[in-house]
Design an enzyme around this catalytic site. Structure first.
Site, PDB file in Angstrom:
ATOM      1  N   GLU A 144     -31.286  -3.979  27.320  1.00 40.48           N
ATOM      2  CA  GLU A 144     -30.573  -4.668  26.241  1.00 40.48           C
ATOM      3  C   GLU A 144     -29.095  -4.344  26.175  1.00 40.48           C
ATOM      4  O   GLU A 144     -28.355  -5.001  25.447  1.00 40.48           O
ATOM      5  CB  GLU A 144     -31.252  -4.401  24.890  1.00 40.48           C
ATOM      6  CG  GLU A 144     -31.211  -2.962  24.414  1.00 40.48           C
ATOM      7  CD  GLU A 144     -32.454  -2.180  24.782  1.00 40.48           C
ATOM      8  OE1 GLU A 144     -33.101  -2.533  25.797  1.00 40.48           O
ATOM      9  OE2 GLU A 144     -32.788  -1.210  24.080  1.00 40.48           O
ATOM     10  N   ASN A 145     -28.647  -3.353  26.936  1.00 40.27           N
ATOM     11  CA  ASN A 145     -27.206  -3.101  26.973  1.00 40.27           C
ATOM     12  C   ASN A 145     -26.467  -4.089  27.877  1.00 40.27           C
ATOM     13  O   ASN A 145     -25.248  -4.037  27.959  1.00 40.27           O
ATOM     14  CB  ASN A 145     -26.909  -1.663  27.393  1.00 40.27           C
ATOM     15  CG  ASN A 145     -27.486  -1.309  28.742  1.00 40.27           C
ATOM     16  OD1 ASN A 145     -28.624  -1.658  29.039  1.00 40.27           O
ATOM     17  ND2 ASN A 145     -26.710  -0.645  29.574  1.00 40.27           N
TER      18      ASN A 145
END
Lengths: 217, 235, 217, 235
Positions: free
Chosen positions: A46-47
């Site tokens: 998700e980064n």
């Protein structure tokens, strides 16, 4: 009884061909090591990466290439990088098919608590609340009981919630359980683990129907 | 063309003042505006409210501004791995507002894009939703979240040009483009600063219109938080 | 009295150094030809370019490079391309400093009507509603009266509105007018045009204070 | 890797059926999915609700589907330059829903990003706001707008790879990335289709996760709507 790798390996059997998958920190990360043959999946972190590969070879670490656990990683052919808004757009928009994450507690109606223990230092929810509020298919990887031997599969969560009624499946060192209709349904036993053992370790409502098969690897 | 180049981090941080709300790009220690942080530390600006996904580590990143007690409040999604942070939080010196990461990202983006509020499913049924409007869409409850408002945004890019156009590298992109859009004054530090026309206009992640000041960072340590590797097998 | 180029040239005097500017179709497009010396501005076109340049040389047209009027254009050094959501993000987020557009009617409180005539084929508002609802600094370029000689500067718009109370300034072939406090304030006369002429052509509340200078070019 | 390649436009448009809501990328005739439009015309699918910024021109773009009366309703921001459109609209055969362009874009983006609704200032005080919730933020009225829901999105990109990653060129980008995010099934036609790993992962505009089918367009006419040029001065 399974070890962490065993839990990860059993969860990997839930992967389906063409799944985009988000793996949380800890046991979930290990799932990537057990992708079944003939199954193509892509991992999202998700980064801001899709098509995440394994850790880099020693000496090839890139400070600009990490996963959500802040570990150095690699990118596979076909990977892409993007910003955090697009990343959570993928998640909230349900383009990611499966999310695997750890938990402190799961309730029989699928509530999950995994970010905060009152009285202890609170580090934050990171992306967990977005993930559990969004994904259709959320699998929890965790130990069946806590360090004091108390069940983590409960009638109701006692800790502050991360999400409401969202967990579909739990895989522990003892069992695979599906959550539906306000109960844990026992699907499989870990090798050598008895139904009685699982019953004793599960505080929430547990439904055991018919013969419960042992997990196959 | 409108040029945005300023000389250095000191000039770029001109105007930051006590009590301001400011944004810092980065995820963990990846893609953080190291040079701007150093300049703000040097300026000694106090009582800052910082919007940043994380709060750095002891001795690096925003940890440097915690050490000097320049931060009054952190608005973040995850603040672990920082003893100084923990100490100040427990003592009550430091306020902390924890926000789901996707909501944090979208609140930045919304600020930049003139969307004052939006509905998201994240946090419904949790303490994050307390006091917030809930509405059902497609049978699913969502909560109303608002755009941020930040006086400054400090971001770090890989390449930038004199017009303020930015390109990020790998996962060092993260919150940087969103905060670049959101800041009233956006300060970009870059590894490579090139003349206008050097970057492919198709490949620009953040158009220069969002950037008010750009400078080439004097140095980038780019510390790695979790060095994980595979060992090469000796055959 | 000004021609279209004159109106554009007068509006160009409103440009300030370091302005990002969105120019509408028609007279507004001509403003780009009269940028005052020593002033650096960049033009945004809402279909997805910042740093828009002049029309291409004959034979160098690129079908993938147009402005919001669907005309072939060029990109200057330092230009960037982006999608329509980011483009209107720039506009709604007030990163664009000035918008120049045409109008059918403007009212004395700054309402604008420029997209729809009841009974006639309605083509749509395009980006006009986003532009007028967002920009701090909206300048209307239009003729003072319509083809029937009726004033387009009105107490109230009779046509369906594009935006409410948003126009700050109007430049016509006759005059420059500022809108504030519910009235048109006459700032400048076009060369050779009398205050009486402007008064006669303005149906809305017109405020004339002191000597009104002639425009300077 | 998950591959998305299908053989051609015919295979890519498999499953589109009468009465569906479908999106088409493009601004004017720039960046429109020519090959998918041709295939849908060939399929003869009827009663389509089309979300597209414009409606093509007579004999090109969505004008081709208007000619064959395959479109029941257009959701657009501007629909000029099309006699067939005008005829059908006046006769009442064709429904039209006109939406401010920025709102159209954001409603696509919101659909792709799981944001069911958001507030925007565009259209407040106009007929666009009729029946919509109004709320004041920072002293300024805004209206609530909702995400679209489209069964298919047809988009056109410059380059794409087998994983479905897309890169757009110039202003042919426009609505294409937003609709790619929004469609339940997103079909991308590209000028160049390359193996995975050929595109710089930093330069990808739309990650493959948003694209279900990709194919190399057989041909692209790329008609120019308003050819405007400067004349070279003969010296």
């Amino acid at each position: 009884m399974l070890d962490k790798n065993g839990i990860a390996q059993r969860i990997a059997q839930e992967l389906k061909d063409r799944y985009y998958v988000n793996l949380g920190i800890g046991i979930p990360t290990l799932v990537a090591n057990f992708i079944p043959k003939g199954i193509n999946v892509e991992f999202q972190s998700e980064n801001g990466i899709l098509g995440m590969g394994p850790f880099p070879w020693e000496g090839e670490e890139d400070a600009d290439l990490i996963n959500a656990g802040k570990q150095t990683i690699t990118a596979l052919p076909g990977a892409s990088f993007f910003d955090s808004a697009m990343s959570f757009g993928m998640i909230r928009g349900q383009h990611v098919h499966m999310t695997v994450l750890g938990a402190m507690e799961v309730s029989q109606n699928g509530d999950i608590a995994n970010w905060k223990i009152p009285g202890k230092m609170v580090k934050g929810m990171g992306g967990a609340m977005d993930l559990v509020a969004s994904a259709e298919n959320i699998i929890v990887a965790m130990m069946h009981t806590n360090k004091s031997g108390e069940s983590k599969l409960l009638p109701e969560c006692s800790l502050p919630l991360t999400g409401l009624g969202c967990v579909k499946k739990v895989v522990t060192e003892l069992a695979v359980l599906e959550i539906k209709g306000g109960a844990f349904h026992l699907l499989e036993r870990a090798p050598g683990v008895s139904v009685e053992h699982i019953k004793a370790a599960t505080a929430g409502k547990l439904i055991v129907e018919g013969e419960i098969p042992e997990m196959k690897f | 063309m409108i040029t945005k180049i300023v000389e250095n981090a000191w000039a770029a941080t001109e105007g930051i003042s006590d009590g301001m709300t400011v944004m810092f790009g980065g995820f963990g220690l990846c893609g953080i505006p190291e040079n701007s942080i150093a300049a703000i530390r040097k300026r000694g600006t106090k009582q800052l409210t910082c919007i940043s996904n994380n709060a750095g580590v002891d001795g690096f990143g925003l940890g440097l501004l915690l050490e000097t007690k320049q931060i009054k409040k952190m608005i973040s999604s995850y603040v672990g791995e920082n003893n100084e942070f923990e100490k100040q939080m427990i003592s009550g010196e430091l306020e902390v507002d924890l926000i789901p990461q996707g909501t944090l990202a979208e609140r930045c983006k919304a600020a930049g894009a003139g969307i004052p509020a939006f509905f998201t499913p994240a946090g419904y049924g949790t303490e994050v939703a307390e006091g917030k409007e809930v509405r059902i869409f497609n049978g699913k409850p969502h909560i109303l979240e608002h755009a941020f408002d930040a006086s400054f945004a400090f971001v770090k890019a890989w390449k930038g040009d004199e017009a303020g156009n930015l390109i990020f590298k790998g996962t060092a992109r993260n919150f940087n483009p969103l905060m670049a859009m959101a800041g009233r004054i956006t300060v970009a530090e870059v590894e490579e600063l090139v003349p206008a026309g050097s970057l492919d206009p198709n490949s620009i992640h953040i158009p220069g219109i969002f950037v008010q000041r750009i400078f080439k960072g004097e140095q980038f340590e780019k510390r790695i938080e979790q060095r994980t590797v595979r060992q090469k097998q000796t055959s």
